[in-house]
Every structure is written in C-alpha cells, then in structure tokens.
Design an enzyme around this catalytic site. Structure first.
Site, PDB file in Angstrom:
ATOM      1  N   SER A 284       0.796  -1.234   0.000  1.00  0.00           N
ATOM      2  CA  SER A 284       0.000   0.000   0.000  1.00  0.00           C
ATOM      3  C   SER A 284       0.829   1.286   0.000  1.00  0.00           C
ATOM      4  CB  SER A 284      -0.888   0.022   1.233  1.00  0.00           C
ATOM      5  OG  SER A 284      -1.461   1.298   1.400  1.00  0.00           O
ATOM      6  N   ARG A 330       1.824   8.746  -7.615  1.00  0.00           N
ATOM      7  CA  ARG A 330       2.299   7.441  -8.054  1.00  0.00           C
ATOM      8  C   ARG A 330       3.103   7.475  -9.342  1.00  0.00           C
ATOM      9  NH1 ARG A 330      -3.184   4.050  -6.466  1.00  0.00           N
ATOM     10  NH2 ARG A 330      -2.807   4.231  -4.248  1.00  0.00           N
ATOM     11  N   GLU A 425     -14.112   1.907 -11.997  1.00  0.00           N
ATOM     12  CA  GLU A 425     -12.864   1.881 -12.781  1.00  0.00           C
ATOM     13  C   GLU A 425     -13.124   1.675 -14.267  1.00  0.00           C
ATOM     14  OE1 GLU A 425      -9.884  -0.831 -11.285  1.00  0.00           O
ATOM     15  OE2 GLU A 425      -8.475  -0.368 -12.890  1.00  0.00           O
TER      16      GLU A 425
END
Lengths: 638, 247
Positions: A284, A330, A425
C-alpha cells in the site's frame, strides 16, 4: 457524431445540486416495472445494485466470482479519501477537487471531479452507518492518514484492508436487497455481450460458468461496473479474473473508449521473482507515510541494505521533491524508481528494485506503532519474499495497478450507447492521466451510491411505458448466436499452446513498449507484434474439454481474445498522444530534469475511440477539456 | 524441488471422484502453491488433458476464493495463511502432497477442487447487515465508538468467507463464519436495533443450509487464515439465548 458531455450549466460548485433538483424522476409505482442489469459487484456495482434495489427498481446483478463479496475491490489496501476536514488541516471540497485535477495532470473533466469531491463526505457517513469498522482515535472519532500527492490528511482507513471493509459494507447492503427479492444475483456468470434494440442497450448475453449455458437477460438499462483492464499486461496487481470483456464488447457495439492508454503503474509492489509468477502484489501507498525510499549512491552496490551507511544512501524522492518527499504521486514515484534502476542503482538479485525502509520510523515511533499501522502488509511481504521488513528494508518495484482509461461517459455516466452506463474503474471519467491514492474507492462508491442511481432517472423516466422485451427478440437471438460462434471457433482451433502462453507474450510487449515509458518507434513496433500474437492465438491456442461444462481455460481464452484487441487500441492511443502527462510518459516529450511535458495547446482533450469493424482502424473523436476553475500549470511537487 | 501431488479429480457433482498422482520434477521454492498448479495445468493442457479446476482470484489472501485442503489441513500447513499465500519454500524436496476440495454437505463439489459456497451468501442475506438505505446516514463522527470496540469489530469483520472453518470442522459447522458477522455488528452501536432479530434469522438459515452443530473443539479458530477468534462464537451464543428470552 459529436460528443456531448451534457455538463449542466452554472458555477461549478452548484452544478450538481441544481442538476439533481431538475432531473426527471421515475415515480415509485413505475420503478416496480423497470428492470436494470448491473454487471460486476465490486464497490461500484454492489453499491449501485443495492441502492437501485432500495429505490424500488427490479435489479439483476452479475459477477464471475462465486460470490459478490469477492470482487477485486476487496484487495484495496490503503484507504478512501473524503473532504471531511476532520483533521482541521484546511481541507475542503474545493481542495479535494483541485488535488484530483492536478494529480490527474489536467486531463479529467472538471464538472465530474467536482461532483466526486462533493459526494465524498456522504460516502463516509453511509459506510459508518452500515457498520464499516474504520480506524478510530481513543476519543472514539475517526482517524485519518495521508496519501500521495496531497498535503492534508483526508484518508479514512481500516488497517491495510480498507477495500475489504468497504466492499463488505456494500455487499451487506446488496445482500439485504437480495433477501428482499429486489435484487436477483447471478454469481459465476460472465457477460459476453450487450444486446442493443432500436439503438438502446436492452440486455446482455451471459455465460453460466458452471453449466456453460448461454443466457439472455433483459433490462431497461444496463450498468457496467466491471473494473479495470490492467491484466492486458498479464502481470499486474489485478485479480486473476479481472478482465476487459464486458467493456470491450460494449465498445464493439458502439460505446466509445476513452483514453485507453492511461495506465497507472503503482510504485510500491513486490518485485517479480521468476518466470512462474502469476501476479504482482501491491504494498500500500500508505507505507510511504512512514517508509523512506532509497537506493545506494554507488552503482551495483551488492552489500546488504543494513551494511550500507546512512551517508551512502540516496533518498532520491526526498532529494528531487523536497516539498512532497516520499509522498509524491504514483506516476512520479514510479518513474523515479525506474530511472534509478535503469541507471544501474537498483538493488536485489534482479537489480530491478529499490528499498522502502522503516528503520527510522521504528526508531522514532516504536515497533508496536508500526505494527498497528501496517502489520498485515508486513505479514504479506514476509509470506511472499521470506524476508522480515521490521529488520530488513522491503524491496519494491513499480507494477501495473489501475487503468484510468475506460468507456467514455457523459455527466450522467452514460456511454455513447443510450441506456448503457459505465461506473467505477471501467469508465474513464474522474482520474485524468493519473489517479491519486485512495481515490478509486471514493469514485466507485460515489458512482454507485450517489451518482448513477440519480442520473439514470434521466434515461428511465422516458421509458416508463416500455414493457419488458421478450428475450426471443431477434436481437437477443443474434447476440447469443455471435457469442456461441465465437466459443465454437475457439474450441475448434485445437492448437498446441495454452491460453497463458499468448497472454504472457502480450503482456511482455505491452510492458516493454506501452508501459512506464513509451516512444513513437517502439509503439509502432509493438502494434505489429500484438497483431502477430493475435493471429497466432487464433491459429494455435488449445482449449481442452468442452464448452458445455465448467471450463476455466475457455473462460481465460474468451478474456485473452479481447485483451489482444484492446492492447492494440492502447498502443494507437499512446501513439496519438504526442505529449507526456501523468502515467503516459512519452520519452520524446520531457522537461530537462526528466518530468512529464504536457502540450495543453494540442492535447487538452479526452480521446474517445470509435470501433469501426474487425481489422479496420478505429476513429478518434476528441472531447475538448475546458478548465474554468483551475489554472493549467506544469505540475510540480518540488 | 521434486514434488508429488495426489489431487482429487471429479468431473462434476454427479459423478464419483478419485485421486490422481502427478509428479513435478522442478518446483521453485519461490512459487506459491497455486503457481505450482499453474505449472502443472500448463503441462496437462499441452498434453491435451483436462487441467485441474480450482477456485482462485486475488492471489493476495483477501478475496477468500482459494480453498484447497492440503495434507489434511485447510489452506495447508501454515497458520494464518490462505492457499494463495502459501509458498513452496515451506515444503521439502521429495514431498508428497495430498490436495482435496473443502468437504461439507453444505458445500457441494462443482468440479475437482471447486465447491459451491453460496450457502454463506444466503446466511448473510438473512440478516448479516444493518438496515440503512443510501442517503439515510448521519454524520460519521456523530457516532463515537470506543477504539477498543471498533478494533474488536474490525477483527471480526476481517473474515474473508473462505469456508476453511467449515471444511476443518468435524461437524462442518459454520459457527465461526456466522458469529464473526453477528459479533461485528453486535459490537457496534449502529448494529443494536436489529441485534436480536439478526442473530435469530442468521442462525435459522445456517441450520436450513445443512451446516452441522458446534461442539467447541476450536479447530475452526486454528485453521482460520484471518485468526477469527472463538470469542465470537461465545458472543453469538449469548445473543442467541437473549434473543429467545426477549421473545
């Protein structure tokens, strides 16, 4: 066709409220006569099916797993964002909106993102009311943590199992409606096609995965909540069964595909250990709250991590991005890791890994605190690698995790096929070119609990006089026959190579040429390679057994056949976008210090691809992105 | 490593099954148990034979889909571990490993190692929820919950519904699974209004589905990959008793 996003008029902060107040409704007596199909039972699907059932619609829910509780939302670890400002650190709906637009590198639609930020707070309330056991402080109130790309603490969590707890909440709401017979559940069923009658989505063809029988199901509307397509890369953090078939079939029937090349590569995953590897496991992002990422300053340093003294370590994220440090978004963290490894500073036997080190935090906070925060993640790591992260730094490397692209939808979450919706998504809508951590859970539940159940009224209110269409309608027959023929064709190949062989080949090409870094030359080469793999798949694949029984190889073959088509579209899209933005990094377009270089003059649009038939080039449509509330700037986390 | 596998093969629920023996000469110790099955299946498919059907999905120990009974133990020899998280480094070169499906009459066999666990879903549908429609909720922080209670509720809610408890119980009892949900909701203030009705309805369906009775041997707790505690069974029994008295 001109793309109409149907964004309501008015100032951004009032659009949703005003729109909700004027949207046509379906009265309770009519809801009883309207049937809705929901495909997928993850956060978006389970929450939508439950809520639509509560409202009085007749719902049919489908999942390929043996129970709706196992959808892959269950594996989300870190948390869910909401603009509650419980931490009193200056958070607000506007700040969450702004962070999400900026985090997505200015490639998402303002109105949708603002709505997402607005409903975020109600999600937390709803989940707590359902009994979701979020982490709490000793005073009994909810605790928050930080995630990448933001400077506030707005992430609610339940240890490293937030997705599990939220999904079980949605599953319990869904189960309640199944018990009340408002929702009928079809588990171990896979959708193989959407049925279109008079231009509207009116049902699906599904395969019962136990008997192999094809079934026809009618719905006044069809909602797809089927998740992402990261498994096109073979190795990803997705579940083994996650696939693109539902949205790909919808695409081939007329739903435009938005931004297919926008893929999120997650920076902190357990590295690949061998050829037998079947999937990658995420560690995570929340670990970056307390873990520090580093590589040795010396190339090819083969000493053990603990033997490398402090002054010989390069904490490269803290060095390059002092303002955000280890909590950069990210895409940036992933590229930075790749850069170091490509330059020869990687660690571990493969040299394709960097360290994520908790020794500072353990010294500062004690082992107990770290264990309480991340215990289950440390356990997963130890099980897979056989190493103890309390004493040795974790080795991590980026891996495919999430797909921002998906079916193009308007403000109502409707695709370009009337009556066909895409949520969570599987749509393209909210995350632009890069999703921020803890925002996928937020979007799934926002769409399912609070957006779709309302916006679908716009379409259904015109359909209250439409009677259920019998499934012997010629369009149902035609769609079933097509699915039947495709299955028969696959079974008849009787080649020599298993499905996985082709899936792995495809994955290698996609990772090499359409992964963390892309360039025009490589993409052109990859396009040809994918076509070749597709050709040999249809000549050489072997599927044992028959189609009239439980046949897991046939299930895989049907999915991989669709990945082999989607892969090419992703490559086309990456080739078209002559800029770098978010997770889409075209090596030709970068700043002097290696950051993504956007081209807002030419590429501030959503690419929406239209399928034109087998072996024909898809047609690109563009939805221009208009930014009225956020100023476009070079994204900086320095 | 050289591994010999004795695997239960059964075409479907209607035909009898038997053990088949397979030898894998070159198993890497970094492989997961399921990756070893991938390798074996790849070989079987290339020979034109039917691969072994088994359930699996997330392969990170959280979806609860994988369900192999390995050498007489649900999910194999390690505690707190699902089959997908079991790695071959915990076995030795030359080992023979026996692999069976979950065995319980409430979990009928579908094919090979796959079983039907939909009985669990029906137990939850009977009452494993708090009746709150979307949009009805109050502000999350208006319901303060002592951290200790929230943590206990979380521990119960960590159940992944894999069915190891049923598979390992000599009576094929589902008490650990059912009590985990009953207990989670009984520990929270939100769960109080339906507390008594919930436990009664869930136990009723649990019995209808053909799960056996609990004799407190504790095997379920030992084999639960998520360490769900027997305390929850005690709490459920108490609630069940109270719910009958209240009536």
């Amino acid at each position: 066709m001109i793309l109409d996003a149907k964004i309501p008029e008015g100032p951004i902060a009032e659009k949703w409220t005003r729109y909700k107040a004027t949207i046509p409704l379906v009265n309770p007596a009519n809801k009883r006569n309207i049937e809705i199909i929901v495909v997928g039972t993850g956060l978006a699907g389970a929450s939508a099916a439950a809520t639509l059932g509560e409202m009085g619609y007749k719902v049919k829910a489908f999942c390929f797993q043996d129970s709706p509780r196992r959808a892959h939302s269950i594996a989300a670890q870190g948390g869910i964002n909401a603009a509650k400002n419980y931490s009193n650190d200056g958070d607000s709906v506007h700040r969450l909106f702004y962070d999400t637009i900026k985090g997505g590198d200015y490639r998402s639609r303002e109105a949708n993102v603002h709505r997402l930020a607005e409903v975020s707070t109600a999600i937390i309330d709803q989940c707590v009311a359902q009994g979701v056991p979020f982490a709490r402080e000793y005073g009994g109130l909810l605790d928050n943590r930080s995630f990448g790309g933001v400077q506030v603490s707005r992430t609610f969590y339940a240890k490293g199992q937030t997705g599990q707890q939220l999904l079980l909440g949605a599953y319990s709401a869904l189960s309640r409606q199944i018990g009340r017979k408002q929702v009928q559940i079809f588990s171990r069923h896979e959708m193989l096609d959407v049925v279109i009658i008079d231009g509207k989505a009116r049902g699906i063809i599904a395969r019962d995965l136990i008997t192999g029988k094809l079934e026809r199901h009618f719905g006044h509307a069809v909602v797809l909540a089927t998740g992402g397509y990261g498994n096109v890369f073979f190795l990803s953090t997705n579940a083994m069964g996650s696939n693109t078939t539902a949205i790909w079939k919808a695409h081939k029937k007329g739903a435009f595909f938005g931004n297919p090349c926008f893929t999120q590569i997650h920076p902190t995953c357990i590295p690949v250990s061998g050829d037998h590897q079947s999937k990658l496991t995420l560690m995570s992002e929340s670990l970056r709250n307390d873990g520090r990422i580093w590589v040795p300053k010396k190339k090819d340093d083969s000493r053990k991590a603990v033997d490398i003294p402090e002054e010989e370590r390069d904490y490269y994220l803290e060095r390059r991005y002092p303002a955000f440090g280890n909590l950069v978004p990210r895409d940036i963290a992933s590229r930075a890791a790749k850069e170091r490894c490509d330059a020869g500073y990687g660690v571990g036997s493969s040299k394709m890994a960097v360290y994520l080190d908790f020794s500072d935090s353990i010294r500062r906070l004690g082992k107990d605190v770290i264990e309480a925060r991340y215990g289950n993640l440390f356990e997963i790591y130890e099980k897979i690698t056989g190493e103890d992260p309390y004493t040795t730094p974790m080795r991590i490397y980026p891996a495919v995790h999430y797909t921002m692209g998906g079916l193009w939808v308007d403000y109502n979450l409707m695709t370009t096929i009337p009556g066909l919706y895409a949520t969570g998504e599987c749509n393209f809508s909210d995350h632009g070119a890069n999703r921020l951590g803890a925002s996928a859970l937020m979007q799934g539940l926002a769409d399912g609990y609070f957006v779709l159940p309302i916006t679908i009224g716009e379409f259904l209110s015109k359909d209250i006089r439409t009677k259920a269409i019998p499934t012997d309608h010629p369009e149902f027959e035609k769609a079933e026959k097509e699915a039947q023929e495709r299955i028969a064709r696959l079974m008849s190949i009787k080649g020599s190579k298993p499905v996985d062989h082709f899936h792995k080949e495809l994955g290698k090409v996609m990772w090499e040429y359409c992964g963390m870094a892309r360039n025009a030359e490589g993409l052109q080469k990859a396009k040809k390679m994918v076509q070749d793999i597709r050709t040999s798949f249809w000549k050489e694949v072997i599927i044992p057994g028959s189609a009239d029984e439980t046949n897991q190889e046939l299930e895989k073959a049907l999915r991989v056949a669709d990945f082999l088509e989607l892969g090419e579209l992703m490559i086309d899209d990456a080739f078209d976008r002559n800029e770098s933005c978010g997770g889409h990094f075209r090596e030709e377009y970068q700043t002097e210090d290696g950051e993504a270089l956007r081209d807002d003059n030419n590429y501030a649009y959503v690419s929406a691809w239209e399928y034109k038939g087998d072996n024909q080039a898809e047609v690109l449509h563009k939805e221009p992105l208009v930014f009225e509330n956020v100023k476009l700037v070079q994204r900086s986390y320095k | 490593m050289k591994i010999t596998l004795k695997v239960w093969r059964q075409q479907n629920g209607k035909t009898p099954g038997n053990f088949n023996t397979y030898t894998l000469p070159d198993v890497s110790e970094d492989m997961s148990f399921l990756e070893m099955f991938d390798v074996l299946n790849d070989e079987l498919i290339r020979k034109g034979e039917d691969p072994i059907a088994f359930d699996h999905d997330c392969r990170e120990g959280i979806c609860g889909m994988c369900s192999m009974y390995i050498n007489g133990r649900a999910h194999g020899p390690l505690t707190g571990t699902t089959t997908c998280q079991l790695h071959m480094r915990h076995f030795n070169d030359g080992d023979t490993i026996v692999v069976e499906p979950w065995r319980a009459s409430a979990f009928p066999i579908i094919k090979d190692l796959m079983v039907d666990r939909s009985a669990f879903d029906r137990v939850i549908q009977a009452g494993g929820f708090i009746s709150v429609n979307t949009g009805n909720a109050v502000d999350a922080n208006s319901i303060p919950i002592p951290k200790e209670d929230a943590d206990k509720a979380f521990d119960a809610a960590a159940c992944i519904g894999c069915g190891a408890c049923v598979a390992t119980c000599k009576n094929a009892s589902a008490m650990l699974f059912v009590s985990a949900k009953v207990s989670q909701l009984a520990l929270l203030p939100q769960g109080q209004p339906e507390r008594h009705l919930r436990v009664k309805k869930m136990v009723e369906v649990m019995d209808e589905e053909g799960f056996g009775n609990c004799t407190n041997t504790g095997a379920c707790e030992v084999e639960c990959p998520k360490g769900i505690s027997l305390d929850h069974i005690a709490r459920m029994n108490r609630d069940y008793l109270v719910s009958n008295i209240v009536d």
